[in-house]
Design a protein around this motif. Structure first.
Motif, PDB file in Angstrom:
ATOM      1  N   CYS A   1     -31.615  19.529   6.467  1.00 52.73           N
ATOM      2  CA  CYS A   1     -32.034  18.152   6.227  1.00 52.73           C
ATOM      3  C   CYS A   1     -31.618  17.262   7.380  1.00 52.73           C
ATOM      4  O   CYS A   1     -30.515  17.411   7.913  1.00 52.73           O
ATOM      5  CB  CYS A   1     -31.416  17.626   4.926  1.00 52.73           C
ATOM      6  SG  CYS A   1     -32.004  18.463   3.449  1.00 52.73           S
ATOM      7  N   PRO A   2     -32.465  16.331   7.798  1.00 50.96           N
ATOM      8  CA  PRO A   2     -32.099  15.424   8.883  1.00 50.96           C
ATOM      9  C   PRO A   2     -30.949  14.520   8.476  1.00 50.96           C
ATOM     10  O   PRO A   2     -30.751  14.224   7.297  1.00 50.96           O
ATOM     11  CB  PRO A   2     -33.379  14.615   9.125  1.00 50.96           C
ATOM     12  CG  PRO A   2     -34.160  14.746   7.867  1.00 50.96           C
ATOM     13  CD  PRO A   2     -33.822  16.073   7.286  1.00 50.96           C
ATOM     14  N   LYS A   3     -30.189  14.095   9.462  1.00 51.51           N
ATOM     15  CA  LYS A   3     -29.049  13.226   9.213  1.00 51.51           C
ATOM     16  C   LYS A   3     -29.514  11.883   8.650  1.00 51.51           C
ATOM     17  O   LYS A   3     -30.591  11.404   8.969  1.00 51.51           O
ATOM     18  CB  LYS A   3     -28.301  12.995  10.534  1.00 51.51           C
ATOM     19  CG  LYS A   3     -27.006  12.201  10.400  1.00 51.51           C
ATOM     20  CD  LYS A   3     -26.312  12.124  11.744  1.00 51.51           C
ATOM     21  CE  LYS A   3     -25.021  11.338  11.636  1.00 51.51           C
ATOM     22  NZ  LYS A   3     -24.322  11.250  12.938  1.00 51.51           N
ATOM     23  N   GLY A   4     -28.696  11.303   7.790  1.00 48.13           N
ATOM     24  CA  GLY A   4     -29.008   9.983   7.271  1.00 48.13           C
ATOM     25  C   GLY A   4     -29.046   9.900   5.759  1.00 48.13           C
ATOM     26  O   GLY A   4     -29.069   8.819   5.179  1.00 48.13           O
ATOM     27  N   GLY A   5     -29.073  11.056   5.076  1.00 48.58           N
ATOM     28  CA  GLY A   5     -28.999  11.041   3.628  1.00 48.58           C
ATOM     29  C   GLY A   5     -30.316  10.916   2.898  1.00 48.58           C
ATOM     30  O   GLY A   5     -30.340  10.918   1.668  1.00 48.58           O
ATOM     31  N   ARG A   6     -31.430  10.833   3.650  1.00 52.19           N
ATOM     32  CA  ARG A   6     -32.745  10.783   3.016  1.00 52.19           C
ATOM     33  C   ARG A   6     -33.706  11.704   3.753  1.00 52.19           C
ATOM     34  O   ARG A   6     -33.502  12.017   4.922  1.00 52.19           O
ATOM     35  CB  ARG A   6     -33.318   9.369   3.029  1.00 52.19           C
ATOM     36  CG  ARG A   6     -32.619   8.395   2.100  1.00 52.19           C
ATOM     37  CD  ARG A   6     -33.466   7.136   1.954  1.00 52.19           C
ATOM     38  NE  ARG A   6     -32.823   6.150   1.117  1.00 52.19           N
ATOM     39  CZ  ARG A   6     -33.444   5.075   0.621  1.00 52.19           C
ATOM     40  NH1 ARG A   6     -34.714   4.863   0.912  1.00 52.19           N
ATOM     41  NH2 ARG A   6     -32.803   4.218  -0.139  1.00 52.19           N
ATOM     42  N   ALA A   7     -34.756  12.101   3.050  1.00 48.75           N
ATOM     43  CA  ALA A   7     -35.778  12.943   3.677  1.00 48.75           C
ATOM     44  C   ALA A   7     -37.107  12.712   2.975  1.00 48.75           C
ATOM     45  O   ALA A   7     -37.165  12.199   1.849  1.00 48.75           O
ATOM     46  CB  ALA A   7     -35.384  14.412   3.624  1.00 48.75           C
ATOM     47  N   LEU A   8     -38.165  13.105   3.655  1.00 55.52           N
ATOM     48  CA  LEU A   8     -39.520  13.040   3.116  1.00 55.52           C
ATOM     49  C   LEU A   8     -40.047  14.456   2.971  1.00 55.52           C
ATOM     50  O   LEU A   8     -40.056  15.219   3.933  1.00 55.52           O
ATOM     51  CB  LEU A   8     -40.424  12.238   4.052  1.00 55.52           C
ATOM     52  CG  LEU A   8     -41.923  12.209   3.719  1.00 55.52           C
ATOM     53  CD1 LEU A   8     -42.164  11.491   2.400  1.00 55.52           C
ATOM     54  CD2 LEU A   8     -42.705  11.542   4.846  1.00 55.52           C
ATOM     55  N   LEU A   9     -40.464  14.826   1.768  1.00 55.09           N
ATOM     56  CA  LEU A   9     -41.077  16.121   1.516  1.00 55.09           C
ATOM     57  C   LEU A   9     -42.579  15.918   1.378  1.00 55.09           C
ATOM     58  O   LEU A   9     -43.032  15.099   0.581  1.00 55.09           O
ATOM     59  CB  LEU A   9     -40.500  16.733   0.237  1.00 55.09           C
ATOM     60  CG  LEU A   9     -41.071  18.095  -0.172  1.00 55.09           C
ATOM     61  CD1 LEU A   9     -40.668  19.176   0.824  1.00 55.09           C
ATOM     62  CD2 LEU A   9     -40.610  18.467  -1.582  1.00 55.09           C
ATOM     63  N   GLU A  10     -43.348  16.678   2.169  1.00 56.27           N
ATOM     64  CA  GLU A  10     -44.804  16.573   2.122  1.00 56.27           C
ATOM     65  C   GLU A  10     -45.402  17.894   1.667  1.00 56.27           C
ATOM     66  O   GLU A  10     -44.895  18.969   2.003  1.00 56.27           O
ATOM     67  CB  GLU A  10     -45.368  16.201   3.492  1.00 56.27           C
ATOM     68  CG  GLU A  10     -44.927  14.832   3.986  1.00 56.27           C
ATOM     69  CD  GLU A  10     -45.435  14.508   5.381  1.00 56.27           C
ATOM     70  OE1 GLU A  10     -45.548  13.327   5.713  1.00 56.27           O
ATOM     71  OE2 GLU A  10     -45.712  15.480   6.137  1.00 56.27           O
ATOM     72  N   ALA A  11     -46.502  17.816   0.908  1.00 62.37           N
ATOM     73  CA  ALA A  11     -47.216  18.997   0.433  1.00 62.37           C
ATOM     74  C   ALA A  11     -48.570  19.078   1.123  1.00 62.37           C
ATOM     75  O   ALA A  11     -49.324  18.098   1.134  1.00 62.37           O
ATOM     76  CB  ALA A  11     -47.409  18.929  -1.080  1.00 62.37           C
ATOM     77  N   TYR A  12     -48.889  20.244   1.698  1.00 66.65           N
ATOM     78  CA  TYR A  12     -50.167  20.465   2.371  1.00 66.65           C
ATOM     79  C   TYR A  12     -50.898  21.619   1.690  1.00 66.65           C
ATOM     80  O   TYR A  12     -50.311  22.644   1.357  1.00 66.65           O
ATOM     81  CB  TYR A  12     -49.949  20.790   3.850  1.00 66.65           C
ATOM     82  CG  TYR A  12     -49.602  19.579   4.675  1.00 66.65           C
ATOM     83  CD1 TYR A  12     -50.561  18.933   5.448  1.00 66.65           C
ATOM     84  CD2 TYR A  12     -48.305  19.069   4.676  1.00 66.65           C
ATOM     85  CE1 TYR A  12     -50.240  17.815   6.202  1.00 66.65           C
ATOM     86  CE2 TYR A  12     -47.978  17.954   5.420  1.00 66.65           C
ATOM     87  CZ  TYR A  12     -48.951  17.330   6.180  1.00 66.65           C
ATOM     88  OH  TYR A  12     -48.630  16.218   6.917  1.00 66.65           O
TER      89      TYR A  12
END
Length: 290
Positions: free
Chosen positions: A134-145
């Motif tokens: 996971c990228p640093k910063g405590g949040r992430a975006l999950l995308e579905a393709y």
């Protein structure tokens, strides 16, 4: 049992120059991995210090519309598409874990460079890449393709905002855990993460994408050393969305309404679920990170 990726295994020195670059990029871009410990490992502060009203865990914990992430919509089950009722599986979906919205282009380039260095290093050592980072910063975006029949390119059919840091618990969450799951953790030690919003494109609702996303989010939180995922479900009082989450393993958590920024149900119903990941999940589910 949670699967964790240890920082110390990711960046051994290949050459001095590559090791130096790797360390710099790694510190800039990678989320801190949890220390090796059992579930309910001690945490440093209360949930309220990490997740506060609106900006972090409050009214944004609802399904998002196509116009704005914080505008509630109904679930897959409530928004059936008459055009396509095919139920999809993880074999049909490519998941992409990305930095959250608002990340600058420069930071995205740093993150991509860090990911490529890690992959190259593991390949040179004859080791598999981590299932995800996971990228640093405590949040992430999950995308579905998803690649629709007859089309050459994959189409983005959903996006889901999540927290990835191990937020600590509080008295209200501890009491909820004891009541729902007959687990008695030491005070304020359960690790918590949240679903901020979920959105599935209208033409692809009722195809099981939302439920599949919950599986992936639970797996991500497991790797991050989280014990429970929380959210606020806003269905304008109809109850349909809450029932959909209940069918997918979530339970109502009335004691957590204030903690999650929805006092009296103002922004929806507080809900919680233990994280889980099945054996072999990452072999069956394709998650591309960064």
């Amino acid at each position: 049992m949670s699967r964790r990726v240890e920082i110390s295994t990711l960046l051994p020195p290949i050459t001095l120059s590559i090791a130096t670059i790797s360390c710099i990029v790694f510190l800039l871009t990678i989320s801190s991995s949890p220390s090796p410990c059992h579930a309910f490992a001690p945490t440093s502060s209360r949930l309220s210090r990490h997740y506060t009203l609106n900006e972090k865990i409050g009214c944004s914990l609802s399904l998002a519309s196509s116009e704005a992430p914080n505008t509630p919509i109904k679930s897959d089950a409530q928004n059936s598409s008459k055009k396509n009722n095919q139920l999809l599986t993880h074999a049909d979906i490519e998941w992409r874990l990305r930095p959250p919205e608002g990340t600058s282009r420069l930071d995205r380039l740093k993150i991509e460079l860090g990911a490529n260095i890690i992959r190259a290093d593991r390949k040179l050592r004859g080791l598999p890449s981590p299932p995800l980072l996971c990228p640093k910063g405590g949040r992430a975006l999950l995308e579905a393709y998803y690649k629709e029949p007859g089309r050459r390119k994959k189409k983005k059919v959903g996006r889901f905002g999540i927290t990835t840091a191990r937020g600590p618990s509080c008295d209200e969450i501890d009491t909820t855990i004891r009541q729902l799951y007959q687990i008695d953790p030491p005070p304020n030690t359960a690790a918590i993460a949240a679903i901020i919003y979920m959105f599935v494109e209208p033409d692809h609702r009722n195809q099981n994408i939302g439920a599949l996303a919950l599986d992936v989010i639970s797996a991500i939180h497991t790797v991050q050393g989280v014990d429970f995922t929380v959210l606020v479900a806003d269905d304008n009082g109809s109850g349909g969305l809450v029932r959909w989450y209940e069918r997918n393993g979530y339970s109502k958590a009335p004691l957590m309404q204030d903690v999650l920024g929805s006092p009296g149900g103002e922004f929806g119903v507080a809900m919680i679920r233990p994280v889980r990941v099945e054996e072999g999940f990452f072999e069956r589910c394709l998650i591309r990170w960064w």
